[in-house]
Design an enzyme around this catalytic site. Structure first.
Site, PDB file in Angstrom:
ATOM      1  N   ASP A  29     -64.635 -27.586 -80.428  1.00 47.86           N
ATOM      2  CA  ASP A  29     -65.471 -27.495 -81.570  1.00 47.86           C
ATOM      3  C   ASP A  29     -65.026 -26.192 -82.277  1.00 47.86           C
ATOM      4  O   ASP A  29     -64.935 -26.058 -83.349  1.00 47.86           O
ATOM      5  CB  ASP A  29     -66.892 -27.386 -81.058  1.00 47.86           C
ATOM      6  CG  ASP A  29     -67.277 -26.401 -79.835  1.00 47.86           C
ATOM      7  OD1 ASP A  29     -66.503 -25.951 -79.089  1.00 47.86           O
ATOM      8  OD2 ASP A  29     -68.254 -25.884 -79.761  1.00 47.86           O
ATOM      9  N   THR A  30     -65.053 -25.192 -81.494  1.00 43.24           N
ATOM     10  CA  THR A  30     -64.484 -23.855 -82.063  1.00 43.24           C
ATOM     11  C   THR A  30     -63.151 -23.732 -82.481  1.00 43.24           C
ATOM     12  O   THR A  30     -62.971 -23.069 -83.491  1.00 43.24           O
ATOM     13  CB  THR A  30     -64.916 -22.635 -81.005  1.00 43.24           C
ATOM     14  OG1 THR A  30     -64.063 -22.578 -80.001  1.00 43.24           O
ATOM     15  CG2 THR A  30     -66.398 -22.501 -80.562  1.00 43.24           C
ATOM     16  N   ASN A  32     -61.870 -26.278 -84.133  1.00 43.15           N
ATOM     17  CA  ASN A  32     -61.828 -27.104 -85.221  1.00 43.15           C
ATOM     18  C   ASN A  32     -62.284 -26.080 -86.307  1.00 43.15           C
ATOM     19  O   ASN A  32     -61.793 -26.049 -87.464  1.00 43.15           O
ATOM     20  CB  ASN A  32     -62.691 -28.073 -85.099  1.00 43.15           C
ATOM     21  CG  ASN A  32     -62.372 -29.256 -84.088  1.00 43.15           C
ATOM     22  OD1 ASN A  32     -61.247 -29.077 -83.771  1.00 43.15           O
ATOM     23  ND2 ASN A  32     -63.263 -29.886 -83.591  1.00 43.15           N
ATOM     24  N   TRP A  99     -61.387 -34.902 -69.571  1.00 48.25           N
ATOM     25  CA  TRP A  99     -60.616 -34.180 -68.327  1.00 48.25           C
ATOM     26  C   TRP A  99     -60.421 -32.622 -68.461  1.00 48.25           C
ATOM     27  O   TRP A  99     -59.413 -32.541 -68.870  1.00 48.25           O
ATOM     28  CB  TRP A  99     -59.376 -34.960 -68.250  1.00 48.25           C
ATOM     29  CG  TRP A  99     -59.566 -36.514 -67.754  1.00 48.25           C
ATOM     30  CD1 TRP A  99     -59.797 -37.112 -66.719  1.00 48.25           C
ATOM     31  CD2 TRP A  99     -60.163 -37.384 -68.859  1.00 48.25           C
ATOM     32  NE1 TRP A  99     -59.772 -38.586 -66.796  1.00 48.25           N
ATOM     33  CE2 TRP A  99     -59.976 -38.838 -68.086  1.00 48.25           C
ATOM     34  CE3 TRP A  99     -59.910 -37.699 -70.116  1.00 48.25           C
ATOM     35  CZ2 TRP A  99     -60.256 -39.971 -68.688  1.00 48.25           C
ATOM     36  CZ3 TRP A  99     -60.325 -38.975 -71.197  1.00 48.25           C
ATOM     37  CH2 TRP A  99     -60.109 -39.894 -69.990  1.00 48.25           C
ATOM     38  N   ARG A 100     -61.155 -31.993 -67.949  1.00 51.11           N
ATOM     39  CA  ARG A 100     -61.095 -30.450 -68.407  1.00 51.11           C
ATOM     40  C   ARG A 100     -61.739 -29.450 -67.102  1.00 51.11           C
ATOM     41  O   ARG A 100     -61.663 -28.345 -67.528  1.00 51.11           O
ATOM     42  CB  ARG A 100     -62.056 -30.060 -69.558  1.00 51.11           C
ATOM     43  CG  ARG A 100     -63.384 -30.279 -69.404  1.00 51.11           C
ATOM     44  CD  ARG A 100     -64.139 -30.686 -70.632  1.00 51.11           C
ATOM     45  NE  ARG A 100     -64.201 -29.201 -71.435  1.00 51.11           N
ATOM     46  CZ  ARG A 100     -65.111 -29.124 -72.246  1.00 51.11           C
ATOM     47  NH1 ARG A 100     -66.185 -30.046 -72.496  1.00 51.11           N
ATOM     48  NH2 ARG A 100     -65.399 -28.013 -73.075  1.00 51.11           N
ATOM     49  N   ASN A 164     -74.523 -26.034 -80.091  1.00 54.74           N
ATOM     50  CA  ASN A 164     -73.866 -27.238 -79.832  1.00 54.74           C
ATOM     51  C   ASN A 164     -74.175 -27.528 -78.115  1.00 54.74           C
ATOM     52  O   ASN A 164     -73.072 -27.662 -77.696  1.00 54.74           O
ATOM     53  CB  ASN A 164     -72.246 -26.940 -80.200  1.00 54.74           C
ATOM     54  CG  ASN A 164     -71.455 -28.044 -80.573  1.00 54.74           C
ATOM     55  OD1 ASN A 164     -72.017 -29.034 -80.727  1.00 54.74           O
ATOM     56  ND2 ASN A 164     -70.128 -27.672 -81.110  1.00 54.74           N
ATOM     57  N   ALA A 228     -77.908 -36.399 -92.437  1.00 55.40           N
ATOM     58  CA  ALA A 228     -78.199 -36.735 -93.793  1.00 55.40           C
ATOM     59  C   ALA A 228     -79.433 -36.179 -94.309  1.00 55.40           C
ATOM     60  O   ALA A 228     -79.694 -36.244 -95.710  1.00 55.40           O
ATOM     61  CB  ALA A 228     -78.256 -38.345 -93.725  1.00 55.40           C
ATOM     62  N   ALA A 255     -66.454 -33.441 -85.645  1.00 51.01           N
ATOM     63  CA  ALA A 255     -66.258 -32.150 -86.433  1.00 51.01           C
ATOM     64  C   ALA A 255     -67.046 -32.058 -87.483  1.00 51.01           C
ATOM     65  O   ALA A 255     -66.702 -31.239 -88.405  1.00 51.01           O
ATOM     66  CB  ALA A 255     -64.949 -32.106 -86.345  1.00 51.01           C
ATOM     67  N   ASP A 258     -68.530 -28.739 -87.107  1.00 50.83           N
ATOM     68  CA  ASP A 258     -67.502 -27.802 -87.009  1.00 50.83           C
ATOM     69  C   ASP A 258     -66.844 -27.302 -88.609  1.00 50.83           C
ATOM     70  O   ASP A 258     -66.909 -26.159 -88.621  1.00 50.83           O
ATOM     71  CB  ASP A 258     -66.235 -28.118 -85.923  1.00 50.83           C
ATOM     72  CG  ASP A 258     -66.874 -28.732 -84.536  1.00 50.83           C
ATOM     73  OD1 ASP A 258     -68.029 -28.015 -84.244  1.00 50.83           O
ATOM     74  OD2 ASP A 258     -66.264 -29.492 -84.105  1.00 50.83           O
TER      75      ASP A 258
END
Length: 302
Positions: A29-30, A32, A99-100, A164, A228, A255, A258
């Site tokens: 996220d950060t 991007n 997977w982190r 987030n 939207a 994203a 982001d």
């Protein structure tokens, strides 16, 4: 050091295409947001930790190719970068598998040389982080990060925070997530939350309720993204709903927030007013969700 420093985790990204096959890229996220800031001409660095595997090499090379300052991307021998997989449904809504758990990014503020990262943050004009960033670190790492943010803000650095919220990242410990978010918000200059996330974590009933809650932490500039329905911009004592320019049929919503944040911050750094900056955010996000994956092909970024 760069004008903006974004903090978090960048991983190998596998995105399933319409034919069922996966394409490989990088994202987070950060990260991007950092890439889209750099593409907008904003001098941006990314702070994280990687391994010494070929995929970590590729991530660093990708960051350099995007014009990011990579001096704060630490390398940890014997470790590997994280990985995530994106699936999208017929409406373009995405789901992620990660997977982190052993990725070195989680130890950024506990690795040898963590002081170098903190010193750089204090010298930045703007620091960007998210709730996902906060979910990475142990209590010791969070303590160092929050103390650095406090010192940086006292020196005039603007802290930008996107909530987030991802429940899985907090292992169901909502109380801890709220406590950590509260500490971050006390140090936040600009908040760029998504209403759906805020409703999940805090039970907010409307974007207005989100903005009012954030204001109690002393946040001066708030943009509540609501898909939207547009974005609620609160700044200088006034509130304004900035609608999206036109409806967009999404291919992949990865994203969207982001990229909105990047375009918003780039516009604000260029001197635009918050409402005009939100319009810029809508424009870029609308382009991004017409493509698969987190990052637009560079030729499609105009």
């Amino acid at each position: 050091m760069a004008r903006v420093i974004s903090i978090g985790e960048v991983m190998v990204e596998l995105a399933r295409g319409a034919d069922g096959r996966f394409s490989q890229s990088v994202g987070g996220d950060t990260f991007n947001t950092a890439v889209y800031l750099a593409r907008a001409g904003v001098e941006t660095a990314y702070a994280t930790a990687l391994g010494d595997d070929p995929y970590s090499d590729a991530i660093r090379a990708s960051a350099q190719g995007e014009g990011l300052d990579t001096r704060l991307m630490a390398r940890v021998p014997g470790r590997t970068a994280g990985l995530y997989l994106i699936d999208t449904d017929a409406q373009g809504e995405r789901s992620f598998t990660y997977w982190r758990d052993t990725a070195p990014a989680r130890e950024l503020f506990e690795l040898p040389g963590w002081e170098v990262v903190c010193e750089a943050l204090i010298e930045a004009d703007l620091i960007y982080l998210s709730g996902i960033t906060l979910s990475l670190y142990s209590n010791a790492g969070l303590g160092r990060l929050l103390a650095t943010l406090e010192f940086a803000r006292e020196r005039g650095t603007r802290i930008v925070f996107d909530g987030n919220f991802r429940p899985r990242n907090w292992r169901g410990d909502v109380a801890r997530a709220r406590a950590v978010y509260a500490e971050a918000l006390k140090r936040t200059s600009i908040a760029l939350p998504t209403f759906e996330d805020e409703a999940t974590l805090w039970g907010d009933g409307s974007p207005t309720a989100t903005a009012e809650r954030l204001a109690t932490f002393g946040v001066q500039e708030i943009v509540v993204k609501n898909g939207a329905e547009g974005a609620l911009v609160v700044s200088g004592g006034t509130a304004q709903l900035v609608p999206i320019p036109q409806p967009v049929e999404p291919v992949d919503t990865t994203a969207a927030g982001d990229s909105f944040n990047a375009a918003y911050l780039a516009a604000r750094l260029a001197g635009e007013q918050p409402a005009a900056a939100a319009q810029a955010g809508h424009h870029l996000a609308g382009r991004v969700i017409r493509h698969r994956g987190a990052l637009l092909p560079r030729h499609a970024n105009a």
